[in-house]
Design a protein around this motif. Structure first.
Motif, PDB file in Angstrom:
ATOM      1  N   ALA A 123      -0.346 -31.939  65.652  1.00 50.87           N
ATOM      2  CA  ALA A 123      -1.709 -31.712  66.150  1.00 50.87           C
ATOM      3  C   ALA A 123      -2.084 -30.244  66.013  1.00 50.87           C
ATOM      4  CB  ALA A 123      -1.805 -32.157  67.605  1.00 50.87           C
ATOM      5  N   GLN A 124      -1.126 -29.354  66.195  1.00 50.82           N
ATOM      6  CA  GLN A 124      -1.394 -27.918  66.069  1.00 50.82           C
ATOM      7  C   GLN A 124      -1.782 -27.565  64.630  1.00 50.82           C
ATOM      8  OE1 GLN A 124       1.815 -25.384  67.254  1.00 50.82           O
ATOM      9  NE2 GLN A 124       0.637 -23.527  66.988  1.00 50.82           N
ATOM     10  N   ASN A 125      -1.143 -28.217  63.640  1.00 45.19           N
ATOM     11  CA  ASN A 125      -1.517 -27.979  62.248  1.00 45.19           C
ATOM     12  C   ASN A 125      -2.976 -28.354  62.001  1.00 45.19           C
ATOM     13  OD1 ASN A 125       1.684 -29.195  61.485  1.00 45.19           O
ATOM     14  ND2 ASN A 125       1.088 -27.085  61.177  1.00 45.19           N
ATOM     15  N   VAL A 126      -3.409 -29.476  62.557  1.00 42.78           N
ATOM     16  CA  VAL A 126      -4.793 -29.922  62.390  1.00 42.78           C
ATOM     17  C   VAL A 126      -5.738 -28.952  63.083  1.00 42.78           C
ATOM     18  CG1 VAL A 126      -6.432 -31.780  62.876  1.00 42.78           C
ATOM     19  CG2 VAL A 126      -4.110 -32.330  62.123  1.00 42.78           C
ATOM     20  N   GLU A 132     -13.496 -27.214  56.511  1.00 44.02           N
ATOM     21  CA  GLU A 132     -13.886 -27.589  55.153  1.00 44.02           C
ATOM     22  C   GLU A 132     -12.708 -28.168  54.378  1.00 44.02           C
ATOM     23  OE1 GLU A 132     -14.436 -24.484  56.432  1.00 44.02           O
ATOM     24  OE2 GLU A 132     -16.544 -24.733  56.931  1.00 44.02           O
ATOM     25  N   VAL A 133     -11.536 -27.612  54.581  1.00 44.29           N
ATOM     26  CA  VAL A 133     -10.339 -28.106  53.891  1.00 44.29           C
ATOM     27  C   VAL A 133     -10.007 -29.514  54.372  1.00 44.29           C
ATOM     28  CG1 VAL A 133      -7.855 -27.737  53.568  1.00 44.29           C
ATOM     29  CG2 VAL A 133      -9.425 -25.790  53.496  1.00 44.29           C
ATOM     30  N   LEU A 134     -10.084 -29.745  55.676  1.00 43.86           N
ATOM     31  CA  LEU A 134      -9.816 -31.078  56.212  1.00 43.86           C
ATOM     32  C   LEU A 134     -10.780 -32.108  55.642  1.00 43.86           C
ATOM     33  CD1 LEU A 134      -9.041 -30.375  59.974  1.00 43.86           C
ATOM     34  CD2 LEU A 134      -7.447 -31.091  58.196  1.00 43.86           C
ATOM     35  N   MET A 135     -12.052 -31.730  55.535  1.00 45.91           N
ATOM     36  CA  MET A 135     -13.051 -32.657  55.005  1.00 45.91           C
ATOM     37  C   MET A 135     -12.786 -32.961  53.531  1.00 45.91           C
ATOM     38  SD  MET A 135     -16.401 -31.413  57.095  1.00 45.91           S
ATOM     39  CE  MET A 135     -17.454 -32.731  56.556  1.00 45.91           C
ATOM     40  N   GLU A 136     -12.266 -31.992  52.774  1.00 46.93           N
ATOM     41  CA  GLU A 136     -11.920 -32.219  51.370  1.00 46.93           C
ATOM     42  C   GLU A 136     -10.687 -33.116  51.244  1.00 46.93           C
ATOM     43  OE1 GLU A 136     -13.121 -31.287  48.274  1.00 46.93           O
ATOM     44  OE2 GLU A 136     -14.938 -30.668  49.308  1.00 46.93           O
ATOM     45  N   GLN A 145     -15.917 -35.715  65.279  1.00 46.84           N
ATOM     46  CA  GLN A 145     -15.533 -35.442  66.666  1.00 46.84           C
ATOM     47  C   GLN A 145     -14.653 -34.187  66.717  1.00 46.84           C
ATOM     48  OE1 GLN A 145     -13.156 -38.465  68.538  1.00 46.84           O
ATOM     49  NE2 GLN A 145     -13.559 -37.682  70.576  1.00 46.84           N
ATOM     50  N   TYR A 146     -13.708 -34.083  65.790  1.00 49.04           N
ATOM     51  CA  TYR A 146     -12.840 -32.905  65.732  1.00 49.04           C
ATOM     52  C   TYR A 146     -13.670 -31.649  65.447  1.00 49.04           C
ATOM     53  CZ  TYR A 146      -9.739 -29.402  63.815  1.00 49.04           C
ATOM     54  OH  TYR A 146      -9.117 -28.227  63.553  1.00 49.04           O
ATOM     55  N   ILE A 147     -14.605 -31.758  64.490  1.00 43.94           N
ATOM     56  CA  ILE A 147     -15.413 -30.596  64.093  1.00 43.94           C
ATOM     57  C   ILE A 147     -16.312 -30.154  65.249  1.00 43.94           C
ATOM     58  CG2 ILE A 147     -17.261 -29.852  62.553  1.00 43.94           C
ATOM     59  CD1 ILE A 147     -15.885 -31.618  60.387  1.00 43.94           C
ATOM     60  N   ARG A 148     -16.946 -31.108  65.937  1.00 44.38           N
ATOM     61  CA  ARG A 148     -17.791 -30.738  67.080  1.00 44.38           C
ATOM     62  C   ARG A 148     -16.961 -30.047  68.160  1.00 44.38           C
ATOM     63  NH1 ARG A 148     -20.183 -35.779  65.997  1.00 44.38           N
ATOM     64  NH2 ARG A 148     -18.912 -36.777  67.588  1.00 44.38           N
ATOM     65  N   LYS A 149     -15.759 -30.549  68.395  1.00 45.28           N
ATOM     66  CA  LYS A 149     -14.879 -29.978  69.419  1.00 45.28           C
ATOM     67  C   LYS A 149     -14.517 -28.529  69.065  1.00 45.28           C
ATOM     68  CE  LYS A 149     -10.562 -31.177  71.750  1.00 45.28           C
ATOM     69  NZ  LYS A 149      -9.430 -32.102  71.729  1.00 45.28           N
ATOM     70  N   THR A 150     -14.150 -28.280  67.816  1.00 45.74           N
ATOM     71  CA  THR A 150     -13.782 -26.918  67.417  1.00 45.74           C
ATOM     72  C   THR A 150     -15.002 -26.010  67.355  1.00 45.74           C
ATOM     73  OG1 THR A 150     -13.838 -27.554  65.082  1.00 45.74           O
ATOM     74  CG2 THR A 150     -11.693 -27.569  66.182  1.00 45.74           C
TER      75      THR A 150
END
Length: 157
Positions: A123-126, A132-136, A145-150
């Motif tokens: 989870a820490q890696n995520v 942008e990298v995660l979305m790619e 949900q993750y993006i809004r949280k960060t």
């Protein structure tokens, strides 16, 4: 010098006189884990892991014993990393190119095929990854949900 991996519990080893590989079992210490986010499976292997230190203690049939079943017993390791010494067993860390000696085979007849480490995302890696990298990497995953949280966390800072 190229990068070499440390060896851990579950490393796959083989003997040049045997017919099958076996998995390394760390028996000399129980506290030092590597490449294991939960710290429960991947014990660091050292040059003190000698004797019957494999899962089956068998590399199939042994050419030195006229193809009778192998009876592997490690008497010593070579090619270990001199700069790491564990306090628990005074062992030096094994490297992926370390070799072991069996009294039936020959010096350095046992080699490491796979060091045993595996890549495992936590989870820490995520959390530390760029959005942008995660979305790619995961175009079909719902990362909103993750993006809004960060984004909320970034806005607070």
């Amino acid at each position: 010098m190229s990068e070499k991996h440390l060896v851990c519990q579950g490393a796959i080893c083989s003997c040049k006189f045997g017919s099958a590989p076996d998995k390394l079992t760390v028996l000399t210490q129980s506290k030092r884990y590597i490449n294991d986010k939960d710290g429960s499976q991947k014990l660091l292997a050292t040059h003190m892991d000698i004797g019957k230190t494999f899962e089956k203690n068998l590399f199939g049939s042994c050419a030195k014993l006229n193809n009778a079943p192998c009876q592997v017993v490690v008497t010593k390791w070579s090619g270990f990393y001199e700069k790491i010494t564990l306090q628990d067993n005074s062992g030096k860390a094994l490297l992926e190119d370390s070799k072991a000696t069996c009294p039936i085979g020959a010096p350095d007849c046992i080699s490491i095929i796979n060091h045993g480490q595996i890549m495992e995302a936590s989870a820490q890696n995520v959390e530390n990854a760029e959005k942008e990298v995660l979305m790619e990497l995961f175009p079909f995953a719902d990362l909103h949900q993750y993006i809004r949280k960060t984004d909320m966390l970034d806005a607070k800072n």
